[in-house]
Structure formats: structure tokens, C-alpha cells
Design a protein around this motif. Structure first.
Motif, PDB file in Angstrom:
ATOM      1  N   LYS A   1       0.832  -1.206   0.000  1.00  0.00           N
ATOM      2  CA  LYS A   1       0.000   0.000   0.000  1.00  0.00           C
ATOM      3  C   LYS A   1       0.866   1.254   0.000  1.00  0.00           C
ATOM      4  O   LYS A   1       0.602   2.216  -0.746  1.00  0.00           O
ATOM      5  CB  LYS A   1      -0.925   0.006   1.226  1.00  0.00           C
ATOM      6  CG  LYS A   1      -1.865   1.209   1.277  1.00  0.00           C
ATOM      7  CD  LYS A   1      -2.787   1.142   2.488  1.00  0.00           C
ATOM      8  CE  LYS A   1      -3.709   2.351   2.540  1.00  0.00           C
ATOM      9  NZ  LYS A   1      -4.607   2.293   3.745  1.00  0.00           N
TER      10      LYS A   1
ATOM     11  N   THR B   1       1.271   4.169  -3.025  1.00  0.00           N
ATOM     12  CA  THR B   1       1.149   5.613  -2.776  1.00  0.00           C
ATOM     13  C   THR B   1       2.356   6.349  -3.349  1.00  0.00           C
ATOM     14  O   THR B   1       2.211   7.401  -3.992  1.00  0.00           O
ATOM     15  CB  THR B   1       1.043   5.879  -1.262  1.00  0.00           C
ATOM     16  OG1 THR B   1      -0.145   5.273  -0.762  1.00  0.00           O
ATOM     17  CG2 THR B   1       0.996   7.379  -0.980  1.00  0.00           C
ATOM     18  N   GLU B   2       3.555   5.794  -3.153  1.00  0.00           N
ATOM     19  CA  GLU B   2       4.770   6.418  -3.682  1.00  0.00           C
ATOM     20  C   GLU B   2       4.777   6.397  -5.211  1.00  0.00           C
ATOM     21  O   GLU B   2       5.227   7.363  -5.845  1.00  0.00           O
ATOM     22  CB  GLU B   2       6.010   5.703  -3.145  1.00  0.00           C
ATOM     23  CG  GLU B   2       6.359   6.057  -1.711  1.00  0.00           C
ATOM     24  CD  GLU B   2       6.767   7.506  -1.557  1.00  0.00           C
ATOM     25  OE1 GLU B   2       7.728   7.947  -2.220  1.00  0.00           O
ATOM     26  OE2 GLU B   2       6.113   8.210  -0.768  1.00  0.00           O
TER      27      GLU B   2
ATOM     28  N   LYS C   1       2.225   6.620  -7.159  1.00  0.00           N
ATOM     29  CA  LYS C   1       1.320   7.690  -7.589  1.00  0.00           C
ATOM     30  C   LYS C   1       1.952   9.064  -7.391  1.00  0.00           C
ATOM     31  O   LYS C   1       1.910   9.921  -8.289  1.00  0.00           O
ATOM     32  CB  LYS C   1       0.004   7.600  -6.816  1.00  0.00           C
ATOM     33  CG  LYS C   1      -1.050   8.589  -7.267  1.00  0.00           C
ATOM     34  CD  LYS C   1      -2.361   8.363  -6.538  1.00  0.00           C
ATOM     35  CE  LYS C   1      -3.432   9.347  -7.011  1.00  0.00           C
ATOM     36  NZ  LYS C   1      -4.729   9.131  -6.309  1.00  0.00           N
TER      37      LYS C   1
END
Length: 220
Positions: free
Chosen positions: A106, A110-111, A113
Motif C-alpha cells: 500500500k 502511494t509512492e 502515484k
């Protein structure tokens, strides 16, 4: 466990063009053997790296977990003697494999994106070994969105050989002028962070030596 290192949010530039749309994530695992399908995953650490305005990489964030061996996992006594892990020690505070993998995945998504990348590429020392255990764990728990490329890696064994003529992690790290403590070695967190420091050092040094012309474009 989640730790932050050298955070420079005001200097953050997306990595989207630095590695052809790949986000480098430095991973180290400690295991109960060499077979990713039968031997237990016991520790995993992942270090996120970011890039500043000068296109220099730096360590941003570390996620690390003690992992409970999956049901039926093989634990080779020789492997446990080497890494010093006592899988059933009450103060190890290990979490289920699913929790460790899903939490790390997860954070990586996020990184990806934030850095406007397409997917992650695993960086490691003998990275194929780490990638095989990550993929095997992801398959066991039924992960549908594995952020890592299935087979591509960036290996600091090759980078260390190129930059310093060294293939052993400790020797490459020391040749780079990075402190190394043998007492801390063979823990996933320590080895992942030292591998990340080595990776950033070599990539940044290469950039300095070659004065990469497309740098301004990469940060655009």
C-alpha cells in the motif's frame, strides 16, 4: 515499523523519468532458507527513495516488519543460525505475512502515484533472491495488485562491482565511505537501509561525473 530518514519534502521531485517510469524501492528479506515457496519469510524491510531538485536520490522512509512464518513453512536451522532470528521468541512482535506485505504494498502504491511512475522496481543486494520471496508471499496471500515488476531488478551487486570492484555488501558500503556495523548486519532493516545508501551514493555519483544533461527535463 515505520521510520523516516533524511526527509526533504520541500525538495521533492517526481521520479517519473529518472528510471523510465519505474519507482526504485530498496528491499531486504531475512528468511528460513533459500526456497521462496517452502521456506518462511521472517523479516522484510522496504526503503523508499526520493529525488531532490538536483536529481539526487535520498532515503525517505523505511517500513520494516518481523514476520510470522506462514503455516507449514520450512525453517532451516542453518539459515536461522546465520541470521540470528528466533522465529517464536515472544519479544519479536511478529505480524502475519499478509499484514506485512499488504502494508508495504500500500505504501509503495502511494509512492508510485506521488512520483507519477508506472510501477515499482525492486532494488536489492542479490535482488533476485528478495524479489522471489516477495512474489511468493504475494501469491500465498492472494494479492491482486503487486506493485513490483515481475522480473526486472536493480542489483547493487552489479553496481558495487562497477563502482568499487566489490560485490559483498559490507565491502561496497565501506568503499563508498558509508559506516558499516557488523553487529547490526543480517537484519532486514539495517541491510535494506545500507543497501539504499549504497544505491543512492552510486547513482548520485554517476550523475555528478556525467553531468546528466536531461536533468532539468527529468524534474519538469
Amino acid at each position: 515499523m515505520d521510520a523516516e530518514l533524511n526527509v526533504k519534502e520541500d525538495e521533492f521531485y517526481p521520479l517519473r523519468r529518472r528510471f523510465r517510469g519505474f519507482l526504485p524501492v530498496v528491499v531486504d528479506v531475512e528468511t528460513g532458507g533459500f526456497n521462496p515457496r517452502t521456506d518462511g519469510l521472517l523479516q522484510i524491510a522496504a526503503v523508499m527513495v526520493r529525488m531532490n531538485a538536483q536529481q539526487e536520490l535520498y532515503l525517505h522512509r523505511t517500513l520494516s516488519y518481523q514476520v510470522q512464518p506462514f503455516e507449514g513453512a520450512n525453517l532451516d536451522p542453518k539459515a536461522l543460525e546465520f541470521n540470528g532470528i528466533k522465529p517464536w521468541h515472544p519479544f519479536r512482535f511478529a505480524v502475519p505475512e499478509q499484514e506485512a506485505i499488504e502494508t508495504i504494498f500500500k505504501a509503495i502504491r502511494t509512492e508510485i502515484k506521488l512520483n507519477e511512475c508506472n510501477r515499482a522496481i525492486l532494488v536489492g543486494h542479490n535482488a533476485g533472491f528478495d524479489l522471489s520471496f516477495v512474489h511468493a508471499a504475494a501469491e500465498r496471500i492472494g494479492v491482486k495488485r503487486n506493485p513490483f515488476h515481475m522480473f526486472s531488478i536493480l542489483d547493487t551487486v552489479s553496481l558495487g562491482a562497477l563502482a568499487f570492484g566489490q560485490t559483498v555488501l559490507a565491502k561496497s558500503v565501506q568503499a563508498a565511505g558509508i559506516p558499516w556495523d557488523n553487529k547490526e548486519a543480517h537484519s532486514a532493516t539495517y541491510d535494506a537501509q545500507k543497501t539504499a545508501e549504497l544505491f543512492c551514493h552510486i547513482i548520485n555519483r554517476w550523475q555528478q561525473l556525467n553531468a546528466v544533461a536531461p536533468g532539468a527535463e527529468m524534474a519538469s
